[in-house]
Structure formats: structure tokens, C-alpha cells
Design an enzyme around this catalytic site. Structure first.
Site, mmCIF file in Angstrom:
data_model
loop_
_atom_site.group_PDB
_atom_site.id
_atom_site.type_symbol
_atom_site.label_atom_id
_atom_site.label_comp_id
_atom_site.label_asym_id
_atom_site.label_seq_id
_atom_site.Cartn_x
_atom_site.Cartn_y
_atom_site.Cartn_z
ATOM 1 C CG ASP A 69 7.291 -7.562 15.701
ATOM 2 O OD1 ASP A 69 7.269 -8.305 17.001
ATOM 3 O OD2 ASP A 69 8.190 -7.943 15.061
ATOM 4 C CD GLU A 246 11.657 -6.768 21.435
ATOM 5 O OE1 GLU A 246 13.003 -6.138 21.073
ATOM 6 O OE2 GLU A 246 11.222 -7.722 21.156
#
Length: 486
Positions: A69, A246
Site C-alpha cells: 500500500d 479500494e
């Protein structure tokens, strides 16, 4: 008289033989001809190990290992990546991981921001680690946004840290936005990414599976939301928790006049893939190549968004899974996309991948099929392209591993297909057009594919080569890599 004949014969030979050689070379060029191309150098003396248990408890040797991420920013002559607390084999040490690089190729692990989540974040979520940070510089100050969450629930917290220096120290400024089960909202307060619109106004895009992806205006003086009691404007959505979405990011391209929204679909351990839509307005609507709105809660949302990165394998290589949660970087005239990728040998080993982004003639971003090794777009010639390639189609309907097939470009402008009906043509500086005969499958029996060719490093075979990236007439991204004859 004899002397005159010998002279004339010599002249004929001098003319005919070079002409014959030129003709032969034109129709029988070398298959591995990289004349005029500057290929990137080897990133290291030997190939990297995708799974390397020797580095498990040696953070100085982590390099790209355990990156998840990531967000990327350039500051003080370095590229910095901040990322989620993640490792293999033991619980991760909390604190937002930090890596830096001078060239986007060689990375060093340099530490963490914070040693534990704040009391406020803990009280709200009972989360113990940081997720999905995002870094940006506004008015001379660095803003670092982060998430803390209770796994599988909307008890989530987006916080903010600030610093006058990219290396810190960082000051925790508390909550930016929080969500709770039963609060009346649908958004989940994770995965923040702040970007500036074309007028310099900051906006935060955020969200996940639960309610989709939202955007909200940010106060440029505080770094917090202008309206912290409103979840903002919906930008992208899928049907339900079984349709993952996401990791949003937005970037603006001044040349095209569009904002580009990237999101990640599906499950982070394997089918993770990056999709993109674009809009003239930062608050949407964002649509893909086929005009489909990124807000698509239908059963057909697997067909929404241009898939620009997905799980893949070239040849017999184990390949990469979980190729998602991207970050975006504009560095002068160059654009890059980073994402995490999990080794095909062991899906729990996550690495940082950096890819060069290029733009199609109609203004869509696509990325190199190989990790960045210092390459630049260059002018290529027809002779550079002739030979064997491996081609991958990033199928929008299938988020599993996409494996390469063989593509043979012949010297006569034909593509080897057994029927003599497929053709290729080089146009412009580095634009390759493929017309592939595929009756019964392709529209009007032909796939029309337009790609950009660029030099690259072949990470699977550890040598310099050429690659291409682009789309067909249906908006499916096509990757290719030239295979060097041994």
C-alpha cells in the site's frame, strides 16, 4: 580494350554487390537488432530473490521486501515511499514503513514514522498497525495521512501527521475523518490519498469495499476536511463486499486536461488489479475507455475500468500476484505508477514494483509490463521490432494470472498466424499498430491494437530488451516483451 572491360566489370561489381547486400539486409534483418536503442543497464550484478528468508529480521536488507500500500513522493533529491506495516513470518512492527531511493531502482529501508498508533485511534478502532499512508507537500509543509482500522468492519480512522521535513520528525495532528458501524454513512475511513486539482485546491479521495470510493475537499491551511461531518461525493463503487474496490489515487495531466482515478479491484493476496477511469472534473463522473461509469454496483462491474496492471506471468516464470494498491507520481514530464506485488513462488512475499507510465495517443495511461530500470521512451525502427515476442492480454473479465502467448513479427510487415492475414506497422516515433486476425472472437475478425514501444529490462531473463504497452479497440490493455534469441 581488355582493361576497359575489367574496369567496367569492377564498377558493376562495386554497384551490384552493395545493393544486393542492402536488399538482403532489408528483407533478412537481424532478429535482435537494437541499433539506435539505448537499453537500460542491469539493476544489479545478479537477479534479485523474490523470496529471501535471509532478510526476515534484517531490516537493512529489506529493500523492496514487505512493501504494501505504498505512496510515493519526491523530496530533497530522493524518492520516498511510505507504506503499510507489513512483513512475513511475524507480526509487523507498527509505525508506517519508510524507504527511499535516488533512482527509483535501488531502495533502502530507513525506518518508521511513529512507534505505535495514537490513543485516539486505538480507542476508536482497537487497531494496532497503520495502513495505507499517503504523503503530499502543501504550502511548504509535508502532510502524511494514514489509516487505522478494525479488520472487516467500518470502525476506521483516518489520521494526519505533519512535518517541515520529509525525514521528520512527524507530529500527529489527530483525526481527519472517522467511521463507525451504524453511523449512517456508507464509506469506510481508510486508504486516504490527497491530491491538488488544477487550481491548487487539495482534495482527499478515500474508501473501500463497504460503500465505495468518495472524495471530499481539504482545507489547505490545516490539511483536514472542510466538512468533516460529510462523507463527500461518491466516485466509484462495486456491488458489495464480494466485489472488492479500494486504494484510490487521483492524478491530473495538464496536457490531456483530464483527472485520472485509479482504484484496486479484488483480493490483495492474489487477484488484486489496478483500474482507471478519467474525468474533466475532480469530483467526477469518472468513466473508462468504453464510457462505463466507475460507479457500477451491478454484476457487470468486473468489466468496468481500464485494467492497467494485473497478475501476470511471462513464459515459465512464476510471475506476480496481488498487483494492486498503487501510488502515482509525476516527476517533471515523466509519470510513474508504483504498486505492491506478491511473488508467484510464495504469495505472502510482497514487493514494491515501480513502472514507467506512458500515454496513448487518445490520452489514456498505460504502464510498462516490466519494472522500471531507468528506461526512457525513444525512437525505434522497424528492424528493432522483428522477431519473437511474448504478449499478455490483461483480460478485464478474468482477474487471475494472465499468461503470455507467442507473437512473431516478420520482416515483411506480417504477423505469423498461419494464414498470412495479420499485419504490423510502425508509425511515428514509437507507436506500433497490430492487426491480428482472430475470426469469430475479434470485432469484424480483427483485433486492432495500438501500443507504445519502449526499451526495458527483462527481469525474468535478466537482459535488456524492448517492451510494448497499449490497448485494443475494446480498451483491453496489451503488454508485450521481445525475446532475445540465445
Amino acid at each position: 580494350m581488355k582493361n576497359t572491360k575489367f574496369v567496367l566489370l569492377g564498377l558493376l561489381i562495386a554497384i551490384i554487390i552493395p545493393a544486393a547486400l542492402l536488399t538482403y539486409r532489408h528483407y533478412h534483418p537481424k532478429e535482435d537488432d537494437f541499433t539506435g536503442i539505448k537499453l537500460p543497464k542491469a539493476p544489479a550484478a545478479a537477479p534479485f530473490k523474490n523470496v529471501n528468508t535471509d532478510v526476515l529480521y534484517n531490516e537493512k536488507e529489506w529493500t523492496t521486501n514487505f512493501t504494501h500500500d505504498g505512496t510515493i513522493i519526491r523530496a530533497d533529491g530522493w524518492y520516498y515511499v511510505f507504506s503499510t506495516d507489513y512483513m512475513v513470518g511475524a507480526p509487523p512492527t507498527p509505525g508506517i514503513q519508510i524507504r527511499k531511493s535516488k533512482d527509483l531502482i535501488h531502495w533502502q529501508f530507513v525506518g518508521r514514522v511513529f512507534e505505535q498508533v495514537s490513543q485516539e485511534a486505538w480507542d476508536w478502532t482497537h487497531g494496532t498497525t497503520f495502513w495505507a499512508p499517503n504523503a503530499i507537500k502543501i504550502n511548504g509543509k509535508y502532510y502524511l495521512y494514514y489509516s487505522v482500522s478494525e479488520v472487516g468492519k467500518r470502525n476506521s480512522y483516518i489520521g494526519l501527521a505533519t512535518s517541515d521535513k520529509i525525514a521528520g520528525p512527524w507530529k500527529d495532528e489527530g483525526a481527519v475523518f472517522k467511521t463507525k458501524e451504524g453511523d449512517g454513512n456508507t464509506v469506510n475511513a481508510i486508504d486516504p490519498a490527497v491530491t491538488l486539482d488544477k487550481n491548487g485546491q487539495p482534495w482527499m479521495v478515500y474508501g473501500s469495499y463497504f460503500g465505495g470510493i468518495f472524495i471530499s475537499k481539504v482545507d489547505k491551511n490545516t490539511g483536514k476536511l472542510v466538512n468533516p461531518n460529510n462523507q463527500g461525493t461518491l466516485l466509484a463503487q462495486r456491488k458489495d463486499m464480494n466485489f472488492g474496490i479500494e486504494g484510490p489515487e487521483i492524478i491530473y495531466n495538464k496536457k490531456t486536461g483530464y483527472y485520472y482515478l485509479t482504484v484496486s479491484y479484488d483480493w490483495l493476496e492474489d487477484t488484486y488489479n489496478v483500474r482507471v477511469g478519467r474525468s474533466k472534473n475532480i469530483t467526477g463522473p469518472f468513466v473508462d475507455y468504453n464510457g462505463r461509469d466507475m460507479i457500477d454496483p451491478s454484476d457487470e462491474s468486473f468489466n468496468t475500468g481500464n485494467k492497467i496492471v494485473g497478475p501476470y506471468s511471462f513464459g515459465n516464470d512464476p510471475g506476480w500476484l496481488g498487483t494492486g494498491h498503487n501510488g502515482l507520481l509525476q516527476d517533471g514530464e515523466n509519470y510513474y505508477l508504483i504498486h505492491n506485488a506478491r511473488a508467484g513462488e510464495d504469495k505472502y512475499w510482497s514487493h514494491l514494483h515501480v513502472r514507467k507510465m506512458v500515454w496513448t495517443d487518445d490520452g489514456w495511461p498505460v504502464v510498462s509490463p516490466e519494472r522500471y530500470a531507468g528506461e526512457t521512451e525513444q525512437k525505434v525502427s522497424e528492424s528493432n521490432l522483428i522477431g519473437e515476442w511474448q504478449q499478455i492480454s490483461l483480460n478485464r473479465f478474468d482477474d487471475g494470472v494472465q499468461r503470455s502467448t507467442k507473437l512473431q513479427l516478420l520482416a515483411n510487415g506480417k504477423i505469423k498466424d498461419g494464414k498470412g492475414k495479420s499485419q504490423w506497422e510502425l508509425t511515428g516515433k514509437n507507436t506500433l499498430k497490430l492487426s491480428v486476425y482472430d475470426p469469430g472472437n475479434a470485432p469484424e475478425d480483427y483485433w486492432d491494437i495500438t501500443v507504445k514501444v519502449l526499451p526495458t529490462w527483462d527481469w525474468e531473463n535478466w537482459k535488456g530488451t524492448l517492451a510494448f504497452t497499449g490497448m485494443n479497440q475494446e480498451g483491453t490493455v496489451i503488454w508485450g516483451k521481445k525475446i532475445i534469441a540465445k
